[in-house]
Motif scaffolding. Sequence first.
Motif, PDB file in Angstrom:
ATOM      1  N   THR A   4       0.853  -1.188   0.000  1.00 42.42           N
ATOM      2  CA  THR A   4       0.000   0.000   0.000  1.00 42.42           C
ATOM      3  C   THR A   4       0.886   1.235   0.000  1.00 42.42           C
ATOM      4  OG1 THR A   4      -0.134   0.020   2.412  1.00 42.42           O
ATOM      5  CG2 THR A   4      -1.884  -1.137   1.226  1.00 42.42           C
ATOM      6  N   GLU A   5       0.330   2.323  -0.507  1.00 47.60           N
ATOM      7  CA  GLU A   5       1.034   3.597  -0.534  1.00 47.60           C
ATOM      8  C   GLU A   5       0.149   4.642   0.122  1.00 47.60           C
ATOM      9  OE1 GLU A   5       2.197   6.861  -3.881  1.00 47.60           O
ATOM     10  OE2 GLU A   5       2.844   4.801  -4.273  1.00 47.60           O
ATOM     11  N   GLU A   6       0.743   5.444   0.995  1.00 43.01           N
ATOM     12  CA  GLU A   6       0.007   6.475   1.709  1.00 43.01           C
ATOM     13  C   GLU A   6       0.784   7.781   1.593  1.00 43.01           C
ATOM     14  OE1 GLU A   6      -1.541   7.236   6.290  1.00 43.01           O
ATOM     15  OE2 GLU A   6      -0.068   5.685   5.871  1.00 43.01           O
ATOM     16  N   THR A   7       0.082   8.868   1.363  1.00 48.32           N
ATOM     17  CA  THR A   7       0.706  10.184   1.301  1.00 48.32           C
ATOM     18  C   THR A   7       0.162  11.028   2.438  1.00 48.32           C
ATOM     19  OG1 THR A   7       0.872  10.005  -1.099  1.00 48.32           O
ATOM     20  CG2 THR A   7       1.088  12.194  -0.178  1.00 48.32           C
ATOM     21  N   VAL A   8       1.071  11.598   3.232  1.00 52.35           N
ATOM     22  CA  VAL A   8       0.672  12.432   4.371  1.00 52.35           C
ATOM     23  C   VAL A   8       1.523  13.691   4.412  1.00 52.35           C
ATOM     24  CG1 VAL A   8      -0.136  10.524   5.814  1.00 52.35           C
ATOM     25  CG2 VAL A   8       2.235  11.205   5.935  1.00 52.35           C
ATOM     26  N   GLN A   9       0.922  14.781   4.875  1.00 48.61           N
ATOM     27  CA  GLN A   9       1.702  15.991   5.091  1.00 48.61           C
ATOM     28  C   GLN A   9       2.412  15.828   6.424  1.00 48.61           C
ATOM     29  OE1 GLN A   9      -1.019  19.299   4.604  1.00 48.61           O
ATOM     30  NE2 GLN A   9      -0.479  19.433   2.458  1.00 48.61           N
ATOM     31  N   ALA A  10       3.717  15.681   6.358  1.00 46.40           N
ATOM     32  CA  ALA A  10       4.506  15.373   7.544  1.00 46.40           C
ATOM     33  C   ALA A  10       4.885  16.620   8.338  1.00 46.40           C
ATOM     34  CB  ALA A  10       5.765  14.618   7.138  1.00 46.40           C
ATOM     35  N   LYS A  11       4.967  17.760   7.661  1.00 48.69           N
ATOM     36  CA  LYS A  11       5.373  18.983   8.355  1.00 48.69           C
ATOM     37  C   LYS A  11       4.890  20.194   7.569  1.00 48.69           C
ATOM     38  CE  LYS A  11       9.484  19.126  10.169  1.00 48.69           C
ATOM     39  NZ  LYS A  11      10.949  19.281  10.403  1.00 48.69           N
ATOM     40  N   ILE A  12       4.400  21.194   8.287  1.00 48.16           N
ATOM     41  CA  ILE A  12       4.019  22.471   7.686  1.00 48.16           C
ATOM     42  C   ILE A  12       4.689  23.558   8.521  1.00 48.16           C
ATOM     43  CG2 ILE A  12       2.137  24.015   7.027  1.00 48.16           C
ATOM     44  CD1 ILE A  12       0.286  21.543   7.050  1.00 48.16           C
ATOM     45  N   GLU A  13       5.491  24.404   7.864  1.00 53.44           N
ATOM     46  CA  GLU A  13       6.232  25.456   8.561  1.00 53.44           C
ATOM     47  C   GLU A  13       6.003  26.806   7.890  1.00 53.44           C
ATOM     48  OE1 GLU A  13      10.398  23.567   9.824  1.00 53.44           O
ATOM     49  OE2 GLU A  13      10.083  23.584   7.649  1.00 53.44           O
ATOM     50  N   VAL A  14       6.010  27.863   8.688  1.00 53.25           N
ATOM     51  CA  VAL A  14       5.956  29.223   8.177  1.00 53.25           C
ATOM     52  C   VAL A  14       7.338  29.829   8.385  1.00 53.25           C
ATOM     53  CG1 VAL A  14       4.878  31.490   8.394  1.00 53.25           C
ATOM     54  CG2 VAL A  14       3.509  29.425   8.742  1.00 53.25           C
ATOM     55  N   VAL A  15       7.943  30.322   7.300  1.00 54.31           N
ATOM     56  CA  VAL A  15       9.317  30.822   7.382  1.00 54.31           C
ATOM     57  C   VAL A  15       9.471  32.156   6.670  1.00 54.31           C
ATOM     58  CG1 VAL A  15      10.338  28.512   7.565  1.00 54.31           C
ATOM     59  CG2 VAL A  15      10.039  29.539   5.330  1.00 54.31           C
ATOM     60  N   GLY A  16      10.412  32.945   7.143  1.00 48.48           N
ATOM     61  CA  GLY A  16      10.826  34.160   6.456  1.00 48.48           C
ATOM     62  C   GLY A  16       9.952  35.373   6.690  1.00 48.48           C
ATOM     63  N   ILE A  29       5.376   3.650   1.924  1.00 44.21           N
ATOM     64  CA  ILE A  29       5.055   2.364   1.309  1.00 44.21           C
ATOM     65  C   ILE A  29       5.028   1.321   2.431  1.00 44.21           C
ATOM     66  CG2 ILE A  29       5.721   0.619  -0.399  1.00 44.21           C
ATOM     67  CD1 ILE A  29       5.095   3.364  -1.632  1.00 44.21           C
ATOM     68  N   LYS A  30       3.940   0.551   2.470  1.00 48.87           N
ATOM     69  CA  LYS A  30       3.817  -0.491   3.491  1.00 48.87           C
ATOM     70  C   LYS A  30       3.609  -1.842   2.822  1.00 48.87           C
ATOM     71  CE  LYS A  30       1.826   2.530   6.994  1.00 48.87           C
ATOM     72  NZ  LYS A  30       0.695   2.784   7.898  1.00 48.87           N
ATOM     73  N   LYS A  31       4.183  -2.861   3.457  1.00 43.40           N
ATOM     74  CA  LYS A  31       3.995  -4.249   3.019  1.00 43.40           C
ATOM     75  C   LYS A  31       3.319  -4.971   4.173  1.00 43.40           C
ATOM     76  CE  LYS A  31       6.629  -8.337   1.733  1.00 43.40           C
ATOM     77  NZ  LYS A  31       7.993  -8.859   1.538  1.00 43.40           N
ATOM     78  N   ASP A  32       2.107  -5.429   3.922  1.00 43.17           N
ATOM     79  CA  ASP A  32       1.311  -6.098   4.944  1.00 43.17           C
ATOM     80  C   ASP A  32       1.201  -5.249   6.219  1.00 43.17           C
ATOM     81  OD1 ASP A  32       0.908  -8.318   3.292  1.00 43.17           O
ATOM     82  OD2 ASP A  32       2.776  -9.247   3.969  1.00 43.17           O
ATOM     83  N   GLY A  33       1.032  -3.929   6.026  1.00 36.55           N
ATOM     84  CA  GLY A  33       0.842  -3.026   7.154  1.00 36.55           C
ATOM     85  C   GLY A  33       2.111  -2.548   7.827  1.00 36.55           C
ATOM     86  N   VAL A  34       3.274  -3.023   7.387  1.00 40.78           N
ATOM     87  CA  VAL A  34       4.549  -2.640   7.983  1.00 40.78           C
ATOM     88  C   VAL A  34       5.281  -1.696   7.019  1.00 40.78           C
ATOM     89  CG1 VAL A  34       6.776  -3.467   8.827  1.00 40.78           C
ATOM     90  CG2 VAL A  34       4.708  -4.824   9.222  1.00 40.78           C
ATOM     91  N   GLU A  35       5.684  -0.543   7.515  1.00 42.81           N
ATOM     92  CA  GLU A  35       6.375   0.427   6.678  1.00 42.81           C
ATOM     93  C   GLU A  35       7.710  -0.131   6.195  1.00 42.81           C
ATOM     94  OE1 GLU A  35       8.490   4.737   7.203  1.00 42.81           O
ATOM     95  OE2 GLU A  35       6.573   4.451   8.217  1.00 42.81           O
TER      96      GLU A  35
END
Length: 83
Positions: A4-16, A29-35
């Motif tokens: 399975t493939e999952e996309t998540v926003q891991a970090k959001i930062e405000v800079v400058g 990417i996970k194989k049988d639920g294990v990353e």
Amino acid sequence: MALTEETVQAKIEVVGDFKHIQVRTATVIKKDGVEISRSFSRHVVAPDADTSGESDDVKAIAAQVHTDAIKTAYAAHLAESNP
């Protein structure tokens, strides 16, 4: 064996000074639920950017930090930098 493939926003930062929003996205990417693999990509949302395609979290942050004053200052900076 299920992959399975999952996309998540891991970090959001405000800079400058112009409150650019950096968004780090993780593709997991996970194989049988294990990353088994994780990779990252980034993109930046500038004060003059169209946020309609962004996540609700990014839209909410942009609404707070991309004020009219920031947008005006950023536009002046761009005009000054690119005559």
